[in-house]
Write a protein that holds these residues in place. Sequence first.
Motif, short mmCIF file in Angstrom:
data_model
loop_
_atom_site.label_atom_id
_atom_site.label_comp_id
_atom_site.label_asym_id
_atom_site.label_seq_id
_atom_site.Cartn_x
_atom_site.Cartn_y
_atom_site.Cartn_z
N THR A 1 8.16 10.63 1.20
CA THR A 1 9.26 9.73 0.86
C THR A 1 8.72 8.41 0.31
O THR A 1 7.71 7.89 0.78
CB THR A 1 10.10 9.43 2.14
OG1 THR A 1 10.56 10.67 2.68
CG2 THR A 1 11.27 8.53 1.86
N VAL B 1 5.07 8.21 6.59
CA VAL B 1 5.90 8.22 5.37
C VAL B 1 4.99 7.89 4.20
O VAL B 1 4.35 6.84 4.19
CB VAL B 1 7.03 7.17 5.47
CG1 VAL B 1 7.74 7.02 4.14
CG2 VAL B 1 8.01 7.53 6.58
N PHE C 1 1.35 0.30 5.50
CA PHE C 1 0.14 0.35 4.65
C PHE C 1 0.52 0.66 3.19
O PHE C 1 -0.28 0.38 2.30
CB PHE C 1 -0.78 1.49 5.08
CG PHE C 1 -1.50 1.31 6.38
CD1 PHE C 1 -2.73 0.68 6.42
CD2 PHE C 1 -0.96 1.81 7.56
CE1 PHE C 1 -3.42 0.54 7.63
CE2 PHE C 1 -1.64 1.68 8.76
CZ PHE C 1 -2.87 1.04 8.80
N SER D 1 -2.75 -0.25 -4.63
CA SER D 1 -3.84 -1.03 -4.04
C SER D 1 -4.99 -1.38 -4.99
O SER D 1 -5.91 -2.08 -4.59
CB SER D 1 -4.42 -0.26 -2.85
OG SER D 1 -5.08 0.91 -3.30
N ALA E 1 -1.23 8.79 3.85
CA ALA E 1 -2.03 9.79 3.12
C ALA E 1 -3.08 9.10 2.25
O ALA E 1 -3.79 9.76 1.48
CB ALA E 1 -1.12 10.68 2.28
N GLY F 1 -2.46 9.17 -2.86
CA GLY F 1 -2.13 9.85 -1.60
C GLY F 1 -2.53 11.31 -1.68
O GLY F 1 -2.38 11.95 -2.73
N CYS G 1 -7.08 -8.32 5.77
CA CYS G 1 -8.43 -7.79 5.96
C CYS G 1 -9.26 -7.91 4.68
O CYS G 1 -8.72 -7.96 3.57
CB CYS G 1 -8.33 -6.33 6.39
SG CYS G 1 -9.90 -5.65 6.94
N VAL H 1 0.42 -4.72 6.59
CA VAL H 1 -1.02 -4.67 6.30
C VAL H 1 -1.25 -5.40 4.98
O VAL H 1 -0.88 -4.91 3.91
CB VAL H 1 -1.52 -3.22 6.22
CG1 VAL H 1 -3.02 -3.20 5.95
CG2 VAL H 1 -1.20 -2.47 7.51
N ASN I 1 -12.61 -6.26 2.30
CA ASN I 1 -12.84 -4.93 1.70
C ASN I 1 -13.27 -3.90 2.74
O ASN I 1 -14.25 -4.11 3.46
CB ASN I 1 -13.94 -5.01 0.65
CG ASN I 1 -13.47 -5.68 -0.62
OD1 ASN I 1 -13.09 -6.85 -0.60
ND2 ASN I 1 -13.48 -4.95 -1.72
N ASN I 2 -12.56 -2.78 2.77
CA ASN I 2 -12.92 -1.67 3.66
C ASN I 2 -13.78 -0.66 2.92
O ASN I 2 -13.71 -0.55 1.70
CB ASN I 2 -11.66 -0.93 4.11
CG ASN I 2 -10.83 -1.68 5.13
OD1 ASN I 2 -10.18 -1.08 5.97
ND2 ASN I 2 -10.82 -3.00 5.09
P1 NAD Z 1 -4.64 3.58 -1.02
O1 NAD Z 1 -4.31 3.31 -2.46
O2 NAD Z 1 -5.83 4.40 -0.69
O3 NAD Z 1 -3.39 4.29 -0.32
C1 NAD Z 1 -2.07 3.88 -0.54
C2 NAD Z 1 -1.15 4.96 0.01
O4 NAD Z 1 0.20 4.48 -0.12
C3 NAD Z 1 -1.23 6.28 -0.73
O5 NAD Z 1 -1.25 7.35 0.18
C4 NAD Z 1 0.04 6.32 -1.58
O6 NAD Z 1 0.51 7.62 -1.83
C5 NAD Z 1 0.99 5.53 -0.69
N1 NAD Z 1 2.08 4.91 -1.46
C6 NAD Z 1 1.96 4.15 -2.58
N2 NAD Z 1 3.18 3.78 -3.01
C7 NAD Z 1 4.07 4.28 -2.12
C8 NAD Z 1 5.49 4.25 -2.02
N3 NAD Z 1 6.23 3.60 -2.93
N4 NAD Z 1 6.09 4.88 -0.99
C9 NAD Z 1 5.34 5.56 -0.07
N5 NAD Z 1 4.00 5.65 -0.13
C10 NAD Z 1 3.38 5.01 -1.14
O7 NAD Z 1 -4.70 2.17 -0.32
P2 NAD Z 1 -5.65 1.64 0.86
O8 NAD Z 1 -6.92 1.16 0.28
O9 NAD Z 1 -5.65 2.63 1.95
O10 NAD Z 1 -4.83 0.35 1.31
C11 NAD Z 1 -3.79 0.45 2.30
C12 NAD Z 1 -3.20 -0.92 2.54
O11 NAD Z 1 -4.22 -1.80 2.99
C13 NAD Z 1 -2.61 -1.57 1.30
O12 NAD Z 1 -1.45 -2.25 1.68
C14 NAD Z 1 -3.69 -2.55 0.83
O13 NAD Z 1 -3.10 -3.63 0.16
C15 NAD Z 1 -4.29 -2.97 2.16
N6 NAD Z 1 -5.70 -3.38 2.15
C16 NAD Z 1 -6.66 -2.58 1.59
C17 NAD Z 1 -8.00 -2.95 1.67
C18 NAD Z 1 -9.10 -2.09 1.09
O14 NAD Z 1 -10.27 -2.50 1.08
N7 NAD Z 1 -8.82 -0.87 0.61
C19 NAD Z 1 -8.35 -4.14 2.30
C20 NAD Z 1 -7.34 -4.95 2.85
C21 NAD Z 1 -6.03 -4.54 2.79
#
Ligand code: NAD
Length: 339
Positions: free
Chosen positions: A58, A32, A81, A85, A9, A39, A180, A123, A182-183
């Motif tokens: 969950t 999940v 994922f 973050s 999410a 999220g 990865c 990830v 920065n996205n």
């Molecule tokens: P985000 O913060 O947008 O999303 C994180 C999601 O994880 C949210 O939906 C949140 O509700 C859920 N979450 C958090 N804690 C949780 C828990 N205890 N149980 C279940 N769900 C939980 O993050 P993002 O930017 O989409 O990053 C996703 C992954 O990619 C992360 O592991 C991050 O480290 C990695 N990453 C991100 C980037 C970037 O540029 N955003 C780059 C490289 C790697």
Amino acid sequence: MNVLVTGGAGFIGSNFVYHMLNKYPDYKIICVDCLTYAGNLSTLEEALKNPNFKFYKTDICDREAIYKIYEDEKPDVVVNFAAESHVDRSIENPEIFLKTNILGTQVMMDAARKFGNIRYHQVSTDEVYGDLPLDRPDLFFTETTPIHTSSPYSSSKAGADLLVMAYYRTYGLPVTISRCSNNYGPYHFPEKLIPLMIANALNDKPLPVYGEGLNVRDWLYVEDHCKAIDLIIHKGKIGEVYNVGGHNEMANIDIVKLICKKLNKPESLITHVTDRKGHDMRYAIDPTKIHNELGWLPETKFADGIDKTIEWYLNNKTWWETIISGEYMNYYEKMYGNR
Ligand code: NAD
Ligand code: DAU
């Protein structure tokens, strides 16, 4: 194939869910996510209409609930994922980062071991390598660059990565890790640089650039990251780390000026504020390994990706306006009020 996706999410996880549902209509995608502030179930509105998609609210740290999901859903592959973050939040409150990012990863891998040594993908991030100096443009992060972290966030991600490799070596869990850069793209939470600047500019609010804005990030369109993970879970070599990045380095200040230009807003909105503590200077990924071994190459050029992203934020105002009018306002005041 049943693919269990955690954090679906959030920003990248939701893009991955849509990528998988569109590309593999015969796969079942089980998501999940405990729906933290980051999220958003509305992000998954379309997915929830798809009979091949199932959602569980969950926490990945909830061992009992996670074991039950593995038992019921019988995933063939797990893609983790779920994480806290945001670097700035980790500086304010590290504890939840250690809990979710390290202990949550442990629970997900224990379940993978218990229910049939299930294929597990972690990830991760380029931030585990620390940073590079601005005056050495010849240096890049490779998969053998030593782990050398700066923030509680990156340390928690590095801790998780070490645990993943330990589960591979000690228990033979079939793992892979992707790191990865920065996205950017649709559904990016507006606490992060690009969506924050777009939202503030559209509201004619100051654009808070940390320090001089010379820090460099290596930007990749989110769909390209999703395609890389798709390749790794299907063709990646077990026990391997893959760096993912598209050689698109840009200084923060240039990104912010570009956003002003695209939105026809004055650069006078740019406000230099106190720098982030321990601020990493430059990230730059060498993606040679994933290119040579799996044939991955980024497909979206930054010039196109940023246009698509801005258009998405213009067309989906309700999505981000709902976010920034809620609890986010308190966060914003705390982080930027006296900066
Ligand atoms: P985000 O913060 O947008 O999303 C994180 C999601 O994880 C949210 O939906 C949140 O509700 C859920 N979450 C958090 N804690 C949780 C828990 N205890 N149980 C279940 N769900 C939980 O993050 P993002 O930017 O989409 O990053 C996703 C992954 O990619 C992360 O592991 C991050 O480290 C990695 N990453 C991100 C980037 C970037 O540029 N955003 C780059 C490289 C790697
Ligand atoms: O490199 C991958 C990482 O990229 C991911 O692992 C993280 O989850 C993700 O959040 C991102 O981390 P960054 O710290 O690089 O992203 P952020 O968008 O927070 O900041 C990008 C740059 O912009 C950074 O140098 C700090 C700066 N910045 C950020 C914000 C939010 C500003 O100047 N002003 C701001 O208001």
